[in-house]
Scaffold this motif. Structure first.
Motif, PDB file in Angstrom:
ATOM      1  N   GLY A 165      10.873   1.029   5.353  1.00 26.28           N
ATOM      2  CA  GLY A 165       9.454   0.777   5.551  1.00 26.28           C
ATOM      3  C   GLY A 165       8.628   1.963   5.111  1.00 26.28           C
ATOM      4  O   GLY A 165       9.145   3.065   4.886  1.00 26.28           O
ATOM      5  N   PRO A 217      -8.677  -9.701   9.582  1.00 27.32           N
ATOM      6  CA  PRO A 217      -7.620 -10.246  10.441  1.00 27.32           C
ATOM      7  C   PRO A 217      -7.669  -9.618  11.842  1.00 27.32           C
ATOM      8  O   PRO A 217      -7.903  -8.416  11.970  1.00 27.32           O
ATOM      9  N   ASN A 277       3.394  -1.819  12.448  1.00 27.45           N
ATOM     10  CA  ASN A 277       4.147  -2.663  11.518  1.00 27.45           C
ATOM     11  C   ASN A 277       3.275  -3.135  10.357  1.00 27.45           C
ATOM     12  O   ASN A 277       3.758  -3.306   9.237  1.00 27.45           O
ATOM     13  N   LEU A 278       1.993  -3.360  10.628  1.00 29.24           N
ATOM     14  CA  LEU A 278       1.091  -3.787   9.556  1.00 29.24           C
ATOM     15  C   LEU A 278       0.979  -2.702   8.481  1.00 29.24           C
ATOM     16  O   LEU A 278       0.779  -2.996   7.307  1.00 29.24           O
ATOM     17  N   ARG A 292       3.490  -0.106   8.180  1.00 23.78           N
ATOM     18  CA  ARG A 292       4.856   0.151   7.690  1.00 23.78           C
ATOM     19  C   ARG A 292       5.310  -0.906   6.684  1.00 23.78           C
ATOM     20  O   ARG A 292       6.101  -0.638   5.793  1.00 23.78           O
ATOM     21  N   SER A 293       4.807  -2.137   6.842  1.00 21.77           N
ATOM     22  CA  SER A 293       5.175  -3.227   5.930  1.00 21.77           C
ATOM     23  C   SER A 293       4.430  -3.139   4.602  1.00 21.77           C
ATOM     24  O   SER A 293       4.758  -3.867   3.661  1.00 21.77           O
ATOM     25  N   GLY A 294       3.396  -2.289   4.550  1.00 21.71           N
ATOM     26  CA  GLY A 294       2.598  -2.202   3.335  1.00 21.71           C
ATOM     27  C   GLY A 294       1.505  -3.257   3.250  1.00 21.71           C
ATOM     28  O   GLY A 294       0.828  -3.378   2.233  1.00 21.71           O
ATOM     29  N   VAL A 295       1.317  -4.030   4.311  1.00 23.88           N
ATOM     30  CA  VAL A 295       0.289  -5.083   4.285  1.00 23.88           C
ATOM     31  C   VAL A 295      -1.107  -4.463   4.335  1.00 23.88           C
ATOM     32  O   VAL A 295      -2.017  -4.928   3.653  1.00 23.88           O
ATOM     33  N   HIS A 296      -1.288  -3.423   5.143  1.00 26.25           N
ATOM     34  CA  HIS A 296      -2.606  -2.785   5.264  1.00 26.25           C
ATOM     35  C   HIS A 296      -2.492  -1.257   5.246  1.00 26.25           C
ATOM     36  O   HIS A 296      -1.432  -0.707   5.561  1.00 26.25           O
TER      37      HIS A 296
END
Lengths: 385, 344
Positions: free
Chosen positions: A2, A78, A98-99, A101-105
């Motif tokens: 991640g 969101p 997590n948002l 670490r996942s690269g989403v934001h």
């Protein structure tokens, strides 16, 4: 695995019995604005919002994130609402992390709160559904027998809880946001307070607080631009187990042990007592300090109370626990876990002011909830993992 | 982004009458079935959606967790929202790359409640809730505004309801509701009884899996090619009720263009029309072949079911690209769009 994630801003409100000067929206704004200011950002810079609180019955509003969307600066963005009982403040921070670490934001605002004065938490915790275990009378009624079991099992002297009650309140005197400030608090003072749920006396328990806590979490690139020192998220974990079955160890639940083992493994920690410079641990009843010292692997089984008694967990001890004053000094339930996580981040980024532990480089944030069955933990450090 | 797909979907046979089951008893068979179908008993992550107020007591999700089985301890979380947002949380977690599977579920029992009274308590407690306005009345305000703006007539709403109910009769999990009656009265004008989703008890579960694990678990995984959700201001006076801006943004971010089938979580007939416009769905797009919420509306599972139904059309090969939608809050305040494809 991640992407990297860092805490780049922290904001807290004053914790007190009744915040009559603000609405729920106003309370959250106060925490959020402080976190944004700390991060050197405005509402516009935020990509998503993750909010958490404990049961809706605590304020009497169904899914209150819906009405709070405007105040959270969420319009057009969101918004997620997490609810995992008392551990929610911690799990909310983890969902927000997590948002990133996942690269989403890149930049996520996370907040947790409780405005307990708008309802009655003990009542709300006492209502139970058919065919499930009643919490009897509030959380204290549920946890008292497990504390008694710990005392019996470990052979701890009866005064250990009082030592924690004093220590955490003494720490709170250094924390500008703490709810309970009791100058001159002493073991005798705790012992003279009424018995609520045997063996829990009045000053062995946490207050009911109004309050909110917020953090801005950021990706590595975003963290580079932050004005303050980032607190890097080195490990996160959540674990749950059922509330009731005969083989369950209510004194030292397996989910807590597993969750701790998971964060230590991720952070490469073999000996938490030595390798963690301080810990913010969810201790709503004083006896939970020795219980969690064992559950979290800071010492062997039956040894927790000895560690407490030795002063190891005091502000100037070798493994300070709850330098902020902890849940025993401020307890806006839904926010309490996030406060632990945020305070851990403050320690490793030199933000803790008068309750700063000298040279803190790595810290544990811990939260638990339900019938001591939900756990959320993170380890933050001054070094990027 | 990492390849993540819906690989299994199960739901209860939803009921419009109290069957004497607890929420957990409604949920248990659904969880049992999805474990059996995937052959999985442990998941990398578990996440659920529910609402305490439906049960009338705190911690609805705690007893559900006992039902699901959490021993030895599991990695688990919960959103006090529709299960569709639990799916989003699980999708995010899968993106990190540490786990390969996730179990998601949502459940709600509506028939034992006065849902209108409950959701009155969802509104701003200082200004809006004291007025006593319920969710159906607010929806009616929105319907009126939309009809005035668009020229849509009550018969157009009725057509939505008739199509949804007919589709629902062909869906073994939805309610068996008759065609809208000729003399159907108003619930809150301009919404007639058939324009309002029925009270329904039910539960649903989805298993998400990443990459090769998805291919191993499902012959034709429904790959999530885009998922996004957005919220709008709360006060009905602070936004244009005739359109759904949050759905439009979420649809654009998720890549809604070009879908063949859309499952929209419209709890009122006019909402489907607003959502179609927001997503730019043409007449060639089949909307709600399951019957949608107007044919069965288990709260807190309704949006998750839309994603599951949309995924099922890919699983069974009837479509290549589909969309599932979820909504929360009064007058479509918050919306989620999940676009799925049979090809990656």
């Amino acid at each position: 695995m991640g992407n990297s994630c860092a805490v780049i801003g922290v904001g807290q409100t004053q914790y007190k019995t009744k915040r009559l000067d603000v609405s729920m929206a106003g309370l959250l704004r106060e925490a959020a604005r402080r976190a944004l200011d700390d991060a050197g950002l405005t509402w516009r810079d935020i990509d998503a919002i993750v909010v958490g609180k404990a049961p809706d019955l605590f304020e009497g509003v169904v899914m209150p994130e819906v009405f709070l969307a405007d105040a959270l600066g969420a319009a057009g963005k969101p918004l997620i609402r997490v609810h995992t009982a008392g551990s929610v403040g911690g799990s909310t921070a983890i969902v927000a992390a997590n948002l990133v670490r996942s690269g989403v934001h890149d930049r996520v605002l996370t907040l947790a709160w409780e405005k307990q004065s708008e309802s009655n938490a003990t009542w709300a915790l006492t209502v139970n559904s058919p065919f499930t275990t009643s919490l009897v009378v509030g959380a204290g009624g549920y946890f008292a027998p497990h504390i008694r079991a710990y005392i019996r099992k470990s052979g701890a002297p009866e005064h250990i809880g009082h030592l924690v009650a004093v220590k955490d309140r003494e720490n709170a005197l250094r924390n500008p946001y703490a709810h309970l400030k009791i100058p001159g608090i002493s073991r005798e003072m705790v012992e003279s307070t009424p018995m609520l749920w045997e063996p829990i006396r009045y000053l062995d328990t946490c207050p009911s607080s109004d309050g909110a806590c917020a953090m801005v979490l950021a990706s590595e690139d975003a963290a580079k631009k932050a004005p303050g020192k980032p607190a890097w998220v080195q490990a996160t974990s959540m674990r749950s187990e059922p509330m009731t079955f005969s083989g369950r160890d209510n004194v030292s639940p397996q989910a807590g042990k597993d969750c701790a083992a998971d964060v230590y493994k991720q952070a490469g920690i073999a000996d938490p007592r030595r390798e963690l410079d301080c810990a913010e641990v969810y201790v709503p009843f004083s006896w939970y300090e020795p219980m969690w010292l064992e559950n979290l692997g800071f010492c062997g089984e039956g040894e927790g109370w000895k560690l407490t008694e030795s002063g190891a967990t005091a502000f100037d001890g070798d493994t300070p626990w709850n330098p902020s004053g902890g849940v025993l000094s401020s307890n806006p339930i839904g926010a309490s876990g996030m406060i632990r996580f945020a305070e851990a981040a403050m320690q490793v980024s030199d933000r803790a002011g008068e309750h700063q532990v000298d040279g803190a480089r790595r810290a544990l944030g811990h939260a638990y909830g339900g019938g001591a069955q939900f756990y959320a933990m993170w380890i933050v450090g001054s070094e990027k993992p | 982004m990492r390849e993540v797909a819906v690989v299994a979907f199960t739901q209860s046979e939803h009921s419009g009458e109290d069957q004497g089951l607890l929420e957990t008893e409604i949920l248990a068979p659904v969880i049992g079935e999805i474990k059996e179908r995937t052959g999985l008993t442990r998941f990398g992550f578990t996440c659920s959606g529910s609402c305490d107020y439906l049960q009338g007591a705190p911690f609805a999700f705690v007893s559900a967790l006992d039902t699901v089985g959490a021993w030895p301890p599991i990695s688990e979380s919960h959103v006090e929202m529709d299960g569709a947002w639990a799916l989003y949380e699980a999708w995010v977690k899968l993106q990190i790359g540490e786990i390969d599977t996730a179990l998601v579920y949502g459940f709600g029992k509506s028939t034992q409640n006065d849902i209108r009274a409950i959701f009155t308590q969802q509104h701003d407690p200082y200004y809006l809730a004291p007025l006593g306005v319920d969710n159906v009345s607010l929806a009616a305000l929105q319907a009126r505004a939309y009809m005035d703006e668009s020229g849509v007539k009550e018969d157009d709403l009725r057509a939505v309801a008739a199509r949804s109910r007919a589709a629902g009769r062909g869906n073994p999990f939805a309610l068996d509701l008759p065609d809208p009656a000729d003399g159907a009265g108003y619930d809150v004008a301009p919404l007639r009884e058939h324009d309002v989703a029925p009270l329904t008890d039910g539960a649903a579960a989805i298993v998400l899996a990443a990459g090769d694990k998805a291919r191993e678990l499902c012959e034709r995984p429904a790959w999530i090619t885009g998922i996004d959700h957005r919220v709008e201001p709360h006060s009905p006076g602070a936004r244009d009720l005739t359109r759904s801006e949050s759905t439009r943004i979420a649809g654009e971010k998720a890549g809604a263009a070009g879908v063949e089938i859309a499952e929209l979580y419209a709890q009122f007939s006019h909402e489907e029309l607003i959502l179609r416009e927001a997503l730019g769905l043409g007449d060639d797009v089949t909307v709600n072949p399951s019957g949608g919420a107007l044919a069965a509306n288990p709260l807190m599972a309704g949006g998750l079911i839309r994603i599951g139904e949309a995924a099922s059309r890919i699983h069974d090969g009837t479509a290549a690209r589909t969309l599932g939608h979820a909504s929360s809050g009064p007058c479509l305040q918050q919306n989620l769009v999940c676009v799925m494809s049979g090809e990656k």
